[in-house]
Design a protein around this motif. Structure first.
Motif, PDB file in Angstrom:
ATOM      1  N   LEU A 127      56.429 -25.329  19.600  1.00 20.44           N
ATOM      2  CA  LEU A 127      56.201 -26.710  20.058  1.00 20.44           C
ATOM      3  C   LEU A 127      56.101 -26.797  21.577  1.00 20.44           C
ATOM      4  CD1 LEU A 127      58.502 -28.808  17.712  1.00 20.44           C
ATOM      5  CD2 LEU A 127      56.027 -28.777  17.743  1.00 20.44           C
ATOM      6  N   MET A 168      49.380 -39.367  11.496  1.00 25.08           N
ATOM      7  CA  MET A 168      50.773 -38.984  11.191  1.00 25.08           C
ATOM      8  C   MET A 168      51.442 -38.460  12.457  1.00 25.08           C
ATOM      9  SD  MET A 168      52.003 -36.287   8.332  1.00 25.08           S
ATOM     10  CE  MET A 168      53.473 -36.539   7.404  1.00 25.08           C
ATOM     11  N   ARG A 169      52.701 -38.806  12.599  1.00 29.81           N
ATOM     12  CA  ARG A 169      53.403 -38.361  13.793  1.00 29.81           C
ATOM     13  C   ARG A 169      54.021 -36.982  13.567  1.00 29.81           C
ATOM     14  NH1 ARG A 169      56.426 -44.017  14.745  1.00 29.81           N
ATOM     15  NH2 ARG A 169      56.871 -43.647  12.571  1.00 29.81           N
ATOM     16  N   ARG A 170      54.169 -36.259  14.652  1.00 28.23           N
ATOM     17  CA  ARG A 170      54.733 -34.897  14.553  1.00 28.23           C
ATOM     18  C   ARG A 170      56.126 -34.927  13.924  1.00 28.23           C
ATOM     19  NH1 ARG A 170      52.875 -33.249  20.360  1.00 28.23           N
ATOM     20  NH2 ARG A 170      50.774 -32.676  19.832  1.00 28.23           N
ATOM     21  N   THR A 171      56.902 -35.921  14.333  1.00 31.79           N
ATOM     22  CA  THR A 171      58.271 -36.004  13.822  1.00 31.79           C
ATOM     23  C   THR A 171      58.257 -36.292  12.313  1.00 31.79           C
ATOM     24  OG1 THR A 171      58.205 -38.274  14.570  1.00 31.79           O
ATOM     25  CG2 THR A 171      59.371 -36.729  15.963  1.00 31.79           C
ATOM     26  N   LEU A 180      52.163 -26.225  13.990  1.00 30.80           N
ATOM     27  CA  LEU A 180      53.167 -27.002  13.250  1.00 30.80           C
ATOM     28  C   LEU A 180      52.850 -26.971  11.742  1.00 30.80           C
ATOM     29  CD1 LEU A 180      55.652 -28.618  14.068  1.00 30.80           C
ATOM     30  CD2 LEU A 180      54.257 -30.660  14.098  1.00 30.80           C
ATOM     31  N   ALA A 199      56.897 -42.158  19.174  1.00 31.39           N
ATOM     32  CA  ALA A 199      56.610 -40.793  18.719  1.00 31.39           C
ATOM     33  C   ALA A 199      55.140 -40.459  18.868  1.00 31.39           C
ATOM     34  CB  ALA A 199      57.037 -40.647  17.279  1.00 31.39           C
ATOM     35  N   VAL A 200      54.864 -39.191  19.143  1.00 29.31           N
ATOM     36  CA  VAL A 200      53.485 -38.715  19.363  1.00 29.31           C
ATOM     37  C   VAL A 200      52.824 -38.429  18.020  1.00 29.31           C
ATOM     38  CG1 VAL A 200      52.121 -36.884  20.444  1.00 29.31           C
ATOM     39  CG2 VAL A 200      54.192 -37.711  21.565  1.00 29.31           C
ATOM     40  N   GLU A 201      51.534 -38.753  17.935  1.00 30.42           N
ATOM     41  CA  GLU A 201      50.775 -38.528  16.702  1.00 30.42           C
ATOM     42  C   GLU A 201      50.285 -37.083  16.628  1.00 30.42           C
ATOM     43  OE1 GLU A 201      49.739 -40.944  14.340  1.00 30.42           O
ATOM     44  OE2 GLU A 201      51.046 -42.415  15.302  1.00 30.42           O
ATOM     45  N   VAL A 202      50.083 -36.596  15.413  1.00 27.58           N
ATOM     46  CA  VAL A 202      49.509 -35.254  15.218  1.00 27.58           C
ATOM     47  C   VAL A 202      47.999 -35.368  15.343  1.00 27.58           C
ATOM     48  CG1 VAL A 202      49.167 -33.383  13.558  1.00 27.58           C
ATOM     49  CG2 VAL A 202      51.354 -34.566  13.663  1.00 27.58           C
ATOM     50  N   GLY A 245      56.832 -32.246  22.451  1.00 23.71           N
ATOM     51  CA  GLY A 245      55.709 -33.130  22.107  1.00 23.71           C
ATOM     52  C   GLY A 245      56.056 -34.083  20.979  1.00 23.71           C
ATOM     53  N   PHE A 246      57.313 -34.480  20.871  1.00 26.19           N
ATOM     54  CA  PHE A 246      57.729 -35.429  19.828  1.00 26.19           C
ATOM     55  C   PHE A 246      57.609 -36.872  20.314  1.00 26.19           C
ATOM     56  CE2 PHE A 246      60.978 -32.301  17.793  1.00 26.19           C
ATOM     57  CZ  PHE A 246      59.966 -31.754  17.029  1.00 26.19           C
ATOM     58  N   ARG A 250      49.002 -26.809  19.213  1.00 23.91           N
ATOM     59  CA  ARG A 250      50.397 -27.060  18.842  1.00 23.91           C
ATOM     60  C   ARG A 250      50.479 -27.645  17.435  1.00 23.91           C
ATOM     61  NH1 ARG A 250      54.175 -30.051  23.075  1.00 23.91           N
ATOM     62  NH2 ARG A 250      52.336 -31.311  23.367  1.00 23.91           N
ATOM     63  N   TYR A 272      55.007 -25.263   8.764  1.00 19.42           N
ATOM     64  CA  TYR A 272      55.352 -26.001   7.531  1.00 19.42           C
ATOM     65  C   TYR A 272      55.223 -25.074   6.322  1.00 19.42           C
ATOM     66  CZ  TYR A 272      55.419 -30.272   4.619  1.00 19.42           C
ATOM     67  OH  TYR A 272      55.743 -31.261   3.727  1.00 19.42           O
ATOM     68  N   LEU A 303      56.012 -35.284  10.227  1.00 19.81           N
ATOM     69  CA  LEU A 303      55.653 -34.026   9.555  1.00 19.81           C
ATOM     70  C   LEU A 303      56.901 -33.153   9.384  1.00 19.81           C
ATOM     71  CD1 LEU A 303      52.859 -32.610   8.777  1.00 19.81           C
ATOM     72  CD2 LEU A 303      53.258 -31.212  10.764  1.00 19.81           C
ATOM     73  N   LEU A 304      57.660 -33.055  10.437  1.00 18.30           N
ATOM     74  CA  LEU A 304      58.862 -32.209  10.385  1.00 18.30           C
ATOM     75  C   LEU A 304      59.911 -32.793   9.449  1.00 18.30           C
ATOM     76  CD1 LEU A 304      59.720 -30.874  13.932  1.00 18.30           C
ATOM     77  CD2 LEU A 304      59.075 -29.589  11.935  1.00 18.30           C
ATOM     78  N   LEU A 305      60.089 -34.107   9.511  1.00 24.62           N
ATOM     79  CA  LEU A 305      61.115 -34.722   8.656  1.00 24.62           C
ATOM     80  C   LEU A 305      60.713 -34.681   7.184  1.00 24.62           C
ATOM     81  CD1 LEU A 305      62.281 -37.715  10.878  1.00 24.62           C
ATOM     82  CD2 LEU A 305      63.455 -35.565  10.456  1.00 24.62           C
TER      83      LEU A 305
END
Lengths: 426, 183
Positions: free
Chosen positions: B79, A1-4, B37, B177-180, A131-132, B33, B41, A6-8
Motif C-alpha cells: 500500500l 468502491m473504497r480501498r478500506t 490490493l 476514504a479514498v476510492e479504488v 492511501g486509505f 497500488r 485479496y 475492499l479490505l474490510l
C-alpha cells in the motif's frame, strides 16, 4: 468502491470462513487486517500548512511560476496533491510525498487562459501513506491580474474590425425605416450595409454598387457634441483630432441620405454653439471652430455616483452654472427627435444618464457615440508601465459601459471606425 | 522488502508454500497500488483456506500467528508503494535479525512480532501503542479463557470479536476514504 471497503470485506469473508470451518488462520488474518485498518484510521490526523505565493500579474497564455511552501505538521507522512480548480487557468497537478515535520518548497506552473482579473482557487489534498484516507484543504482565493500577451495583440491587429459605427448608430436610432420600393443604384460608401450590395451591377461596372430603397420618413437628427478640451485628442498622423473626424463623418453620412441635421456644441459650462442644418461636414467643423488639441485626455473614468452633493454645489457656484452643458443641450432638443450624443462616457457618466432621461421623457430616441480615448493612444507613447495602466483604465471603462448600457444605447468607437475618405477630405 | 523476506521465511518455517506467491503481489504493486490490493485479496483467501493450523494453544497455531504477522507487513508495503532500491541500514538490520532468528519458530515468532511493531510504528507513529494494547488484550483473553476455548471455532470467534472492538475504537475518527481506481 473504497480501498478500506475492499479490505474490510476481505476481513468479513475471512471471519465468516474461520467460524464456519473452525480454522483459526482466517481469523488471525482477518484480525491482522482489521488491526492494520484501525491503526491507520487512528493515526490519520492531518495538519498541513500551505502558503502559496503568486506573482502580482501575468500574461495571457504565458506560464508563470507560483511558489508553494508546504509543511506537514501531523505525526504521519503522506502524499500531497496540489490542484488548481479555477476554470480560467491551466495548472498541472503537483504530487509529492511528505514525511512528518518535513517542509518542502514547490513550484507550480500556472498558465492563464484569459485576460483580466482572474480568481485562483487552489486545493490541497493530503492522503495518508497507505492511501486509505484523505483530507481536502482549500487555499484562500486569490486574484491574478492577467495582461494580454503581445501575440494576442498582434493577432487582434491582424483581424480587421468590421464594425461600421455610423451604420450602427442609424440602426440603434431606428430612423426612417426602409420600404420595399426601389429608389436607385449607387456607389458603395464605407458604413453601408454589405448585405445591400447588388452583385450583378457590381460585376458589370467593376465597382461595388448598393441598392437604395425609399425610406418611410426623413427625420430630424440632433448631434450633441462635447467640444470641451478634456475630450479632445490630436491624431499625430493627420493633424486633426478624433472629435473633428467623427463629427464630420456623422454629418456627411446623414446628409447623404437627406436627413436634416441640427448640431449643438456644448462643454462643461454650457452650450457653446447651435448650428441648424449645416451644409456639409467641413462647414460644420468650421462653424464650431474645432481645432486639434494636443495633450493627453483623461483616461480614468469618473464614478457613476459622481462627486458628492457638496462638491457639486461648490463647483457649480465657482462656474456660476447650475446645469451641465450636456443637460442644457438635451433640453434644447425638440420632442420626438433622433439624437446622437458624441461624448466620452468616462468624463461625466452621471450627466449622460440625466440627459438620456430628459430625452427619453421628451419621446426622443438617443444614442451615445463614445470614442474610447484608450483606443486613440499612440503606440510610440507606450512603455510597459503605461500599457498596464492603460489596461486597468480600459477595464474600468468597460465596467462603467456595462453599467450604463442598460439605461442608454452606447456605441464605442476607435480609430478604425474613422473613414479614410473623410480624413482625406479634411 | 521486509514483508517479502518475512513471507518467504514464514513459508519455509511453516511449510505453507502459498506464501511463496508474495513476490507476485509485489510485482503487481509495481504496476498499481489497487491492482496489488486485489492480488493481495486473492492471495490471502487462498492462503487462509489452503492451510489449517491446529489450536491457537499449540505450536501449529503459532504458525498461523506468524502468517498473520508477515501478511500485515506485506499489506503495509504494497500500500505504501514498492520501489526497487537498496535497503537502508535500518532495513538491513531488520532483515538480518529476521534471517538469523529463522532457525526455530521460538526465536522467529518474537522477532517477527517486534518487526511488525517496528513497521507499524514507522508508518503510523504513536498509534502503534493501540495495536500493542490490543494484542495484549487478545493474548490475555485467550489465555484466561483457555479452558473454555477448546474448539477452534470458538477461538476464531474471540479473535474476530476483539478485532471488531478495535475497529469500533478506530471509527471514532471521522475521515474521508479514498476510492479504488484501476488504471
Amino acid at each position: 468502491m473504497r480501498r478500506t471497503d475492499l479490505l474490510l470485506s476481505l476481513a468479513a469473508v475471512l471471519s465468516a470462513g474461520a467460524y464456519l470451518t473452525g480454522n483459526i488462520l482466517p481469523a488471525l488474518l482477518a484480525a491482522g487486517i482489521m488491526g492494520y485498518y484501525s491503526t491507520a484510521r487512528l493515526s490519520f490526523n492531518p495538519k498541513v500548512e500551505v502558503k502559496r505565493e503568486i506573482p502580482e500579474r501575468g500574461t495571457e497564455l504565458e506560464p508563470l511560476k507560483a511558489r508553494l511552501m508546504v509543511k506537514n505538521l501531523s505525526e504521519t507522512g503522506g502524499r500531497l496533491r496540489i490542484k488548481e480548480e479555477s476554470e480560467f487557468v491551466f495548472a498541472r497537478e503537483l504530487e509529492v510525498s511528505i514525511m512528518p515535520g518535513e517542509a518542502k518548497l514547490l513550484e507550480q506552473t500556472i498558465v492563464p487562459q484569459r485576460k483580466g482579473y482572474i480568481p485562483l482557487k487552489g486545493k490541497v489534498i493530503f492522503e495518508d501513506e497507505p492511501g486509505f484516507f484523505y483530507e481536502e484543504i482549500q487555499l484562500d482565493e486569490e486574484k491574478l491580474l492577467v495582461l494580454p500577451s503581445a501575440r494576442s495583440i498582434r493577432e487582434a491587429l491582424k483581424v480587421k474590425r468590421q464594425v461600421e459605427a455610423i451604420a450602427e448608430v442609424e440602426k440603434a436610432l431606428g430612423i426612417g425605416l426602409e420600404t420595399l420600393d426601389f429608389k436607385e443604384l449607387r456607389e458603395f460608401h464605407p458604413g453601408d450595409d454589405v448585405r445591400k450590395i447588388d452583385w450583378k451591377s457590381t460585376s458589370r461596372l467593376g465597382e461595388l454598387m448598393i441598392k437604395e430603397f425609399y425610406r418611410e420618413t426623413l427625420s430630424e437628427i440632433y448631434l450633441l457634441i462635447n467640444v470641451d478640451r478634456k475630450f479632445r485628442r490630436e491624431l499625430r498622423k493627420v493633424k486633426v483630432d478624433y472629435l473633428v473626424l467623427i463629427t464630420a463623418q456623422l454629418v456627411e453620412y446623414f446628409r447623404r441620405f437627406g436627413y436634416r441635421i441640427n448640431g449643438i456644441a456644448y462643454n462643461d459650462g454650457g452650450i457653446v454653439k447651435m448650428v441648424p442644418n449645416p451644409r456639409d461636414g467641413k462647414s460644420f467643423i468650421g462653424e464650431l471652430k474645432l481645432a486639434p488639441r494636443r495633450g493627453l485626455p483623461p483616461i480614468k473614468a469618473a464614478s457613476l455616483e459622481g462627486e458628492s452633493l457638496l462638491s457639486r454645489k461648490i463647483l457649480s457656484l465657482r462656474r456660476r452654472v447650475y446645469t451641465s452643458g450636456l443637460v442644457r443641450a438635451a433640453l434644447k432638443v425638440e420632442a420626438n427627435s433622433y439624437v446622437v450624443i458624441v461624448d466620452d462616457i468616462g468624463l461625466h457618466p452621471r450627466e449622460i444618464l440625466k440627459a438620456a432621461g430628459i430625452l427619453r421623457k421628451g419621446g426622443s430616441n438617443a444614442v451615445v457615440l463614445y470614442p474610447n480615448p484608450v483606443f486613440f493612444m499612440g503606440k510610440d507613447e507606450l512603455d510597459e508601465e503605461k500599457l498596464e495602466l492603460l489596461y486597468r483604465r480600459y477595464l474600468e471603462r468597460k465596467k462603467l459601459m456595462r453599467k450604463l448600457i442598460g439605461k442608454v444605447k452606447i456605441i464605442e468607437v476607435g480609430p478604425k471606425d474613422l473613414i479614410p475618405k473623410v480624413v482625406e477630405k479634411l | 522488502m521486509i514483508g517479502l523476506i518475512a513471507s518467504l521465511l514464514t513459508a519455509v518455517i511453516t511449510g505453507n508454500y502459498i506464501l511463496l506467491l508474495a513476490p507476485l503481489i509485489y510485482a503487481a504493486a509495481l504496476k498499481s497500488r489497487d491492482l496489488a490490493l486485489i492480488a493481495f485479496y486473492l492471495y490471502v483467501l487462498v492462503m487462509a483456506f489452503y492451510f489449517n493450523p491446529g489450536s491457537i494453544y499449540t505450536l501449529s497455531g503459532m504458525e498461523g500467528v506468524l502468517m498473520a504477522f508477515s501478511t500485515v507487513i506485506v499489506l503495509d508495503e504494497i500500500l505504501s508503494g514498492v520501489r526497487f532500491r537498496i535497503p537502508s541500514r535500518e532495513e538491513f538490520l531488520v532483515l538480518g535479525a529476521l534471517t538469523v532468528s529463522a532457525f526455530t519458530i521460538y526465536t522467529f515468532l518474537p522477532v517477527l512480532a517486534a518487526v511488525t511493531v517496528y513497521v507499524i510504528y514507522r508508518r503510523f507513529g504513536k498509534p502503534v501503542l493501540y495495536t500493542m494494547g490490543w494484542w495484549l488484550l487478545l493474548a490475555a483473553s485467550l489465555y484466561a479463557a483457555r479452558s473454555r476455548l477448546m474448539h477452534r471455532g470458538a477461538q476464531a470467534l474471540i479473535i474476530v470479536g476483539l478485532a471488531l472492538i478495535f475497529i469500533l475504537i478506530g471509527e471514532r475518527r471521522d475521515v474521508k476514504a479514498v476510492e479504488v481506481k484501476l488504471r
